[in-house]
Enzyme design. Sequence first.
Site, mmCIF file in Angstrom:
data_model
loop_
_atom_site.group_PDB
_atom_site.id
_atom_site.type_symbol
_atom_site.label_atom_id
_atom_site.label_comp_id
_atom_site.label_asym_id
_atom_site.label_seq_id
_atom_site.Cartn_x
_atom_site.Cartn_y
_atom_site.Cartn_z
ATOM 1 C CD GLU A 119 52.275 37.879 44.784
ATOM 2 O OE1 GLU A 119 51.591 37.206 44.799
ATOM 3 O OE2 GLU A 119 52.787 38.334 43.445
ATOM 4 C CG ASP A 163 50.607 41.790 42.241
ATOM 5 O OD1 ASP A 163 50.581 41.125 43.339
ATOM 6 O OD2 ASP A 163 50.384 41.939 41.070
ATOM 7 C CG ASP A 217 44.611 38.257 44.782
ATOM 8 O OD1 ASP A 217 43.675 39.073 44.593
ATOM 9 O OD2 ASP A 217 45.634 38.412 44.324
#
Length: 498
Positions: free
Chosen positions: A347, A300, A400
Amino acid sequence: MSNRRRPGLQRRSGVLLPISALPGPDGIGDLGPAAYHFVDWLHRAGQRAWQILPFGIPDSTGSPYASPSSEAGNWLFISPELLRRQKLLPVQRPERHMAKRSVSYRRVFRTKWTLVRASYRFFLRRGSLAQQTAFARFRRAQGRWLENFTLFQALKDRHDQQSWWTWESKWRHPRTARLYLDRHLRRQIDFHAYAQWLWAEQWQALRRYVHQRQIIIIGDLPFFVRADSVDVWAHPELFRLDRHGQPSVVAGVPPDSFARHGQRWGNPLYNWPAHRRTGFRWWVERFRLLDDRCDVIRVDHFRGLVHTWQIPARAATARRGRWVPSPGQALLRAVKRRRPQLNLIAEDLGSEETGADALRRAFHLPTIRVMLFGWNGLPDNPHHPQAVTEDVVYYTANHDTNTTVGGWREEAKKYERRNLRLYLGPIRDVAWQCLEAAAKTSARLVVMPIQDILRLGSSARLNRPGRQRGNWSWRLSERQLTARSADRLARLAKRYGR
């Protein structure tokens, strides 16, 4: 699984579904029968990957990206039904009235705590020799992180969950805290170790079942950790803190389309020189442990390995921040030396100017693109299906964003609607048309949120970045995973060689 240690990813497709969103009667998804049913559904649907969110214990808002430990497992996922099958709970099942369509974290924390405490008392009285041996073996094998975590949690219990920097000085570091252990603290330490053992036993059993169905698990490694965590408490030298143990600067991101004031996450920033001096040992161990729990790791906020948005701790928003560099090259080299076959996904969302793209290419890591971002009409948009290359993990939407249906109905601008129609043709079933468009691409891996497969709207959205409450609570119902939806998805996977 036979291909577990092969570098890279084969062409396949999979589904994004957090464990918390699985159906079931206990207020939150868990590792019990519903998880096994979902794996069977994935297998029937021809899907060969299951992406989850971080394993960590969430904060009070439910965020798995704000855990009290970067390494402990989420004991809220312990299945009461499996505990009964393991003879670690009485057979009687008390009547419960827990919400099935959303997670109430306040209530779930309370009820699961009571349940795991009951299981622990039952284990002390009636646990078999094999179970006691397995528990002792787990504590020895995981002692590197488990000892600090269980002590930290026991001290949090003693201090009514207050932040560690408010404690008496003797409790503010593991070395001194261990000099003052009493009987009550030792019992609490044992209990928290027991909860971690239960979680690990149930997770590894499910993981073996997943592998039997020839499915891989994609885990998630948060880049930052929470200030009030065992990581910062036990290793304050690795973070930029003031003399009171609180962050002197905090992390976030600058203003963007998600939040016009940026996002002030509040996580402490890393003291990179200290990490370098240890050979990035803390990072290496995090990656190693997560690699032992899943098959592929989504990193992430990958751009944080190049630079991070540094915000003064006293600033109310992220607007006053600035970019500061991170030693991503050295860190990834250290990790890869220890785990050369580690499968990572970066990511970075295609922002070449950040340097993240160059870093992930240097280590031959696939990147992430999201179709929902692909319709602004710019010729260099990396999220458009025609721009997707083989080294991409392609999402229709992610945790998200809104769902595809919700984004189309409520958020898409006029020019985005026009561009989507130009590519897809007349819009009859926007979610399924986007799924098919993603499956057609040359992306090595296509990941589809379960909400898009089921054509759900914004009420099924998982997270709204920048909003403090109301996130991470959506759940599937037991009736939504049908044979019909699995068979339709299987035909799509077969048609496009996934």
